[in-house]
Each structure stands twice: as structure tokens, then as C-alpha cells.
Design a protein around this motif. Structure first.
Motif, short mmCIF file in Angstrom:
data_model
loop_
_atom_site.label_atom_id
_atom_site.label_comp_id
_atom_site.label_asym_id
_atom_site.label_seq_id
_atom_site.Cartn_x
_atom_site.Cartn_y
_atom_site.Cartn_z
N MET A 75 0.86 -1.19 0.00
CA MET A 75 0.00 0.00 0.00
C MET A 75 0.90 1.24 0.00
N ASN A 76 0.46 2.30 -0.65
CA ASN A 76 1.22 3.56 -0.60
C ASN A 76 0.26 4.70 -0.30
N PHE A 77 0.53 5.40 0.80
CA PHE A 77 -0.32 6.52 1.21
C PHE A 77 0.54 7.69 1.66
N VAL A 78 -0.06 8.88 1.59
CA VAL A 78 0.56 10.06 2.17
C VAL A 78 -0.43 10.62 3.19
N GLY B 267 -2.51 18.10 -1.95
CA GLY B 267 -2.08 19.08 -0.96
C GLY B 267 -1.15 18.49 0.09
N LEU B 268 -1.03 17.16 0.11
CA LEU B 268 -0.15 16.49 1.09
C LEU B 268 1.16 16.03 0.46
N SER B 269 1.19 16.00 -0.87
CA SER B 269 2.30 15.33 -1.55
C SER B 269 3.30 16.33 -2.13
N ALA C 123 -8.91 1.97 -5.95
CA ALA C 123 -10.36 1.90 -5.77
C ALA C 123 -11.04 2.88 -6.73
N ALA C 124 -12.25 2.51 -7.13
CA ALA C 124 -12.99 3.36 -8.06
C ALA C 124 -13.19 4.76 -7.50
N GLY C 125 -13.39 4.88 -6.17
CA GLY C 125 -13.61 6.20 -5.57
C GLY C 125 -12.42 7.12 -5.81
N THR C 126 -11.24 6.61 -5.56
CA THR C 126 -10.02 7.41 -5.77
C THR C 126 -9.80 7.68 -7.25
N GLN D 219 -12.33 10.48 -8.04
CA GLN D 219 -12.05 11.75 -7.37
C GLN D 219 -10.75 12.38 -7.85
N GLU D 220 -9.74 11.55 -8.01
CA GLU D 220 -8.42 12.08 -8.40
C GLU D 220 -8.25 12.11 -9.92
N ALA D 221 -9.32 11.78 -10.65
CA ALA D 221 -9.32 11.83 -12.12
C ALA D 221 -8.06 11.17 -12.69
N VAL E 2 -10.80 -1.34 -8.63
CA VAL E 2 -11.74 -2.13 -7.84
C VAL E 2 -13.06 -1.37 -7.74
N SER E 3 -14.13 -1.99 -8.22
CA SER E 3 -15.44 -1.32 -8.20
C SER E 3 -16.55 -2.34 -8.00
N GLY E 4 -17.44 -2.04 -7.05
CA GLY E 4 -18.63 -2.87 -6.86
C GLY E 4 -19.75 -2.42 -7.78
N SER E 5 -19.87 -1.12 -8.00
CA SER E 5 -21.01 -0.58 -8.77
C SER E 5 -20.74 -0.54 -10.27
N LEU E 6 -19.50 -0.56 -10.67
CA LEU E 6 -19.08 -0.34 -12.08
C LEU E 6 -19.52 1.04 -12.58
N ARG E 7 -19.66 1.97 -11.65
CA ARG E 7 -19.94 3.36 -12.05
C ARG E 7 -18.61 3.98 -12.50
N LEU E 8 -18.23 3.60 -13.71
CA LEU E 8 -16.93 4.01 -14.26
C LEU E 8 -17.16 4.60 -15.64
N CYS F 135 -0.89 -0.75 -4.26
CA CYS F 135 -2.22 -0.18 -4.13
C CYS F 135 -2.09 1.26 -3.66
N GLU F 136 -2.70 2.17 -4.43
CA GLU F 136 -2.65 3.60 -4.10
C GLU F 136 -3.93 4.06 -3.39
N GLY F 137 -4.66 3.11 -2.84
CA GLY F 137 -5.84 3.46 -2.06
C GLY F 137 -7.12 3.31 -2.84
N GLY F 138 -8.15 3.98 -2.36
CA GLY F 138 -8.12 4.86 -1.21
C GLY F 138 -8.49 4.17 0.09
N PRO F 139 -9.03 4.97 1.02
CA PRO F 139 -9.23 4.49 2.39
C PRO F 139 -10.21 3.33 2.52
N GLY G 176 -9.12 -0.26 4.02
CA GLY G 176 -9.83 -0.89 5.14
C GLY G 176 -10.26 -2.31 4.81
N ALA G 177 -10.78 -2.51 3.60
CA ALA G 177 -11.25 -3.84 3.21
C ALA G 177 -10.08 -4.81 3.04
N LEU G 178 -8.98 -4.34 2.50
CA LEU G 178 -7.81 -5.21 2.33
C LEU G 178 -7.22 -5.59 3.69
#
Ligand SMILES: NC(=O)c1ccc[n+]([C@@H]2O[C@H](COP(=O)([O-])OP(=O)(O)OC[C@H]3O[C@@H](n4cnc5c(N)ncnc54)[C@H](OP(=O)(O)O)[C@@H]3O)[C@@H](O)[C@H]2O)c1
Length: 254
Positions: free
Chosen positions: A45-48, A63-65, A86-89, A92-94, A122-128, A189-193, A197-199
Motif C-alpha cells: 500500500m502507498n499513502f501520504v 495538498g499532502l504530496s 479503488a474506483a472512488g479514488t 475523485q483524483e481523475a 476495484v469497483s462494486g457498482s461499475l460506475r466508471l 495499491c494507491e488506495g483509497g481508504p 480498510g477492506a484489504l
């Protein structure tokens, strides 16, 4: 123009030169060696984060990196087989296409790897969005890890392979095994949160690379992990690097 910020190893303590001179800053090959590939299937995993544990500033990790985080971030991408996000990241991070510069592609080819790692979403909804550059402009066809009940939007299967693990939710243990079956043994894995958590809950995390940026973000943002609680797991500290701007680069691995 601002120059590169030097990074030094604090722990394990480096041997000092004659007269206890401060050792030279780490070069890219030395940094790469400190974040080398494992000799078995591995999830890193890699996080900042800020000093007070924030995952984002105004909703984004940018803003953290700073320079040192970006330098290691790029090297970690260079050495992996698959980049899990994750699909959320991704939304969000385009996320753009996963491309590497010529020197990094040459490093990979010289180490017997394909020129680019594979993006895995990784996506459960496939809202991609198949038009998002991460898919549409990808140098290697991305993989989407999802479950049997998920319906892809039009066009998604034109630009990505769907790997279905689990009947109505993504079974991450089966998903990682499927990725390894496709030759993606070294996963970054670059996340997100939520994905972190699930991993963690599924006991799949082998390593955490954590950048601590010398900032206080205040109480608004979330943490780098989210979701249900899970068992405490010990993760030994493997190295501590410090950059001259006060950034800490920590590596924990089991
Ligand atoms: N500081 C850092 O290093 C860092 C790193 C990454 C992200 N971030 C920040 O984190 C924020 C995004 O977080 P987030 O809450 O959206 O969490 P996230 O984990 O990025 O994304 C959550 C979404 O990803 C998919 N997903 C995650 N885990 C899944 C699982 N186990 N099974 C199936 N799908 C799963 C789902 O997508 P579907 O809705 O498509 O099902 C879920 O809605 C952004 O602000 C970003 O900047 C920070």
C-alpha cells in the motif's frame, strides 16, 4: 526553479563516511533498491498523510504530496506488476493513463518486465467512465475487479477486462489470486481508504509505504483507512527515510 529535495536514510542507520561525514543523499537506484520487488506475491500500500493523520486536503491528496513523496510514488509504480486503485479514488483524483517515462520503461524491460504496469480498478457498482483517460488512453488494457451481479456501463468492456470475483460483492482474496494468475504478483495499491480498510480486514496487506508530510490539516478530513473494524495486526518497521524538507518516508512490512 526549485531543485530536488535530498532524501537520507535514518534507519537502519547508514554507515558514515570518514570523519563521520553525513552520507550522501540517496540516489534513485539506491531508493529503488530500498523499495525492491519481493520474492513472492506481495501487496504494497502507498499513502501520504499529514502529521495529524489526514488523508486529503480539500478532498485531494495533492495538498499532502511534495517532491520527496512524488519521487518515491513514481519509483513504486516503476517496480510493480499491477497498480490497484479503488474506483472512488480513480473518480475523485481523475486518474490519467498509467504511463512511465523512457528511463523507467527501460528499467522495467531490463528487469524482464513489460514496459508498463497494468492498472487494476476495484469497483462494486461499475460506475466508471470508459472515456476517462485511465481507460481510454491506457498503454496496457486495464483490469476492473468487480463481482457477478455488477452491470458494466456501455463501452467499459471495450477498454477494460472485467474480472468478477464474488457473487454480489468483490471478494478481494479471490480477486488478488485472479490477478496473480494473470502474472500480476507484485501489486501496488494507491488506495483509497475504503479499499485499504477492506484489504486490511481480509488480511491481504503485506506492506505499507507511508509518507508523513510536515503539515497539520486539522480535524476535517478522514484517515487513510475507512470501513468496518478489523483485528489488530503487527507490521514491523523496515526503514525510515527523511527528506530535507521534513518529509518522512516510512516503510512497514510483514
Ligand atoms: N492520502 C493518500 O495517499 C490518498 C490515497 C488515495 C486516496 N486518497 C483520498 O481518498 C479519497 C477517496 O476515498 P473514498 O472514500 O472514495 O474511498 P476509496 O477506497 O478510494 O473508494 C471507494 C470506492 O471504491 C470502490 N471500492 C473500494 N473498496 C471496495 C471493495 N472492497 N469492494 C468493491 N469496491 C470497492 C467502490 O467503488 P464503486 O462505488 O464503484 O463500487 C467504493 O465506493 C479522496 O479524497 C482521495 O484524495 C488519499
Amino acid at each position: 526553479m526549485s531543485g530536488r529535495v535530498d532524501i537520507h536514510r535514518l534507519s537502519p542507520a547508514p554507515t558514515t563516511g570518514p570523519g563521520d561525514a553525513r552520507p550522501a543523499p540517496l540516489t534513485d537506484p539506491e531508493l529503488t533498491a530500498l523499495y525492491g520487488r519481493a520474492d513472492r506475491p506481495h501487496l504494497r500500500m502507498n499513502f501520504v498523510t499529514s502529521v495529524d493523520g489526514a488523508v486529503s486536503v480539500d478532498g485531494y491528496s495533492a495538498g499532502l504530496s511534495g517532491g520527496p513523496d512524488k519521487r518515491v510514488f513514481g519509483l513504486l509504480r516503476m517496480v510493480c506488476d499491477g497498480l490497484l486503485v479503488a474506483a472512488g479514488t480513480l473518480r475523485q483524483e481523475a486518474y490519467r493513463a498509467l504511463r512511465l517515462n523512457e528511463a523507467r520503461r527501460a528499467w522495467r524491460v531490463g528487469h524482464g518486465l513489460p514496459p508498463y504496469p497494468t492498472l487494476v480498478v476495484v469497483s462494486g457498482s461499475l460506475r466508471l467512465d470508459p472515456a476517462q483517460a485511465a481507460f481510454a488512453d491506457a498503454p496496457v488494457r486495464p483490469v476492473v475487479l468487480t463481482h457477478e451481479a455488477a452491470d458494466p456501463p456501455p463501452g467499459l468492456t471495450d477498454v477494460a477486462d472485467l474480472v468478477r470475483c464474488g457473487t454480489d460483492r468483490v471478494d478481494l482474496t479471490a480477486g488478488l489470486a485472479a490477478l496473480r494468475g494473470r502474472g500480476l504478483g507484485q501489486l501496488l495499491c494507491e488506495g483509497g481508504p475504503q479499499l485499504f480498510g477492506a484489504l486490511t480486514g481480509a488480511d491481504l496487506v503485506d506492506e505499507v509505504c507511508l509518507t508523513v508530510t510536515p503539515l497539520l490539516a486539522g480535524p476535517g478530513p478522514g484517515r487513510i483507512t475507512a470501513g468496518g473494524s478489523s483485528a489488530l495486526r503487527r507490521l514491523p518497521l523496515r526503514h525510515v527515510l527523511a527528506a530535507d524538507d521534513g518529509t518522512l518516508l516510512l516503510r512497514y512490512a510483514r
